[in-house]
Design a protein around this motif. Structure first.
Motif, PDB file in Angstrom:
ATOM      1  N   TRP A  56     100.320 -15.033  -6.401  1.00 20.62           N
ATOM      2  CA  TRP A  56     100.849 -13.679  -6.212  1.00 20.62           C
ATOM      3  C   TRP A  56     100.447 -12.802  -7.393  1.00 20.62           C
ATOM      4  O   TRP A  56      99.959 -11.685  -7.218  1.00 20.62           O
ATOM      5  N   GLN A  57     100.666 -13.315  -8.604  1.00 19.83           N
ATOM      6  CA  GLN A  57     100.352 -12.545  -9.800  1.00 19.83           C
ATOM      7  C   GLN A  57      98.849 -12.287  -9.908  1.00 19.83           C
ATOM      8  O   GLN A  57      98.429 -11.171 -10.259  1.00 19.83           O
ATOM      9  N   GLU A  58      98.046 -13.283  -9.605  1.00 14.98           N
ATOM     10  CA  GLU A  58      96.595 -13.107  -9.651  1.00 14.98           C
ATOM     11  C   GLU A  58      96.141 -12.076  -8.621  1.00 14.98           C
ATOM     12  O   GLU A  58      95.320 -11.200  -8.909  1.00 14.98           O
ATOM     13  N   ARG A  59      96.690 -12.173  -7.420  1.00 20.58           N
ATOM     14  CA  ARG A  59      96.320 -11.227  -6.360  1.00 20.58           C
ATOM     15  C   ARG A  59      96.689  -9.804  -6.751  1.00 20.58           C
ATOM     16  O   ARG A  59      95.914  -8.864  -6.548  1.00 20.58           O
ATOM     17  N   ALA A  60      97.880  -9.614  -7.305  1.00 24.84           N
ATOM     18  CA  ALA A  60      98.309  -8.278  -7.718  1.00 24.84           C
ATOM     19  C   ALA A  60      97.369  -7.719  -8.780  1.00 24.84           C
ATOM     20  O   ALA A  60      96.978  -6.543  -8.720  1.00 24.84           O
ATOM     21  N   GLU A  61      96.998  -8.535  -9.735  1.00 26.37           N
ATOM     22  CA  GLU A  61      96.085  -8.093 -10.800  1.00 26.37           C
ATOM     23  C   GLU A  61      94.722  -7.707 -10.220  1.00 26.37           C
ATOM     24  O   GLU A  61      94.161  -6.664 -10.575  1.00 26.37           O
ATOM     25  N   LEU A  62      94.191  -8.526  -9.328  1.00 20.98           N
ATOM     26  CA  LEU A  62      92.894  -8.213  -8.726  1.00 20.98           C
ATOM     27  C   LEU A  62      92.958  -6.932  -7.906  1.00 20.98           C
ATOM     28  O   LEU A  62      92.048  -6.094  -7.963  1.00 20.98           O
ATOM     29  N   ARG A 107     102.295  -3.880  -1.883  1.00 18.36           N
ATOM     30  CA  ARG A 107     103.063  -3.110  -2.859  1.00 18.36           C
ATOM     31  C   ARG A 107     102.874  -3.671  -4.265  1.00 18.36           C
ATOM     32  O   ARG A 107     102.784  -2.921  -5.248  1.00 18.36           O
ATOM     33  N   ALA A 108     102.841  -4.990  -4.385  1.00 18.83           N
ATOM     34  CA  ALA A 108     102.653  -5.605  -5.708  1.00 18.83           C
ATOM     35  C   ALA A 108     101.320  -5.207  -6.314  1.00 18.83           C
ATOM     36  O   ALA A 108     101.212  -5.073  -7.540  1.00 18.83           O
ATOM     37  N   GLY A 109     100.317  -5.017  -5.476  1.00 21.08           N
ATOM     38  CA  GLY A 109      98.994  -4.686  -5.984  1.00 21.08           C
ATOM     39  C   GLY A 109      98.763  -3.218  -6.239  1.00 21.08           C
ATOM     40  O   GLY A 109      98.001  -2.854  -7.119  1.00 21.08           O
ATOM     41  N   ARG A 110      99.402  -2.360  -5.488  1.00 21.90           N
ATOM     42  CA  ARG A 110      99.153  -0.924  -5.615  1.00 21.90           C
ATOM     43  C   ARG A 110     100.349  -0.119  -6.064  1.00 21.90           C
ATOM     44  O   ARG A 110     100.258   1.039  -6.374  1.00 21.90           O
TER      45      ARG A 110
END
Length: 113
Positions: A56-62, A107-110
């Motif tokens: 989840w954290q990696e995906r949000a950062e990417l 939402r976590a990513g943007r």
């Protein structure tokens, strides 16, 4: 759904205590073999949870990197067709819950809209 989980995990031990059986705390059973099996399964669940959190954290950062790169090059903040594609992928795989999960991932990513 969450209340179902709470009822199944927490209240079972309490309800059994009322019928004279001594359920193992946190396992909902007084059978040692079942409690051991539950403990082993829960260890694997905890491993999966750790993996999911990391992904989840990696995906949000990417996703944040994609957005920053797009905006730095004069592009738009969002690409709605991409978001629809992600929502549909999760909906097809997981149903209505998948749609909700995808919305949280987006939402976590943007960030919130």
């Amino acid at each position: 759904m969450m209340t179902d989980v709470a009822e199944q995990s927490g209240n079972t031990a309490r309800s059994r205590a009322g019928d004279g059986r001594n359920a193992a705390p946190g396992f909902g059973t007084d059978e040692p073999a079942a409690a051991a099996r539950i403990a082993a399964i829960r260890e694997r669940i905890d491993e999966i949870d750790r993996t999911l959190i990391g992904l989840w954290q990696e995906r949000a950062e990417l996703s944040q990197q994609v957005g920053a790169t797009r905006m730095a090059s004069g592009g738009t903040r969002l690409v709605l067709s991409r978001e629809r594609e992600i929502l549909e992928r999760f909906r097809q795989a997981l149903g209505a819950d998948g749609t909700q999960l995808a919305l949280l991932l987006l939402r976590a990513g943007r960030g919130p809209l």
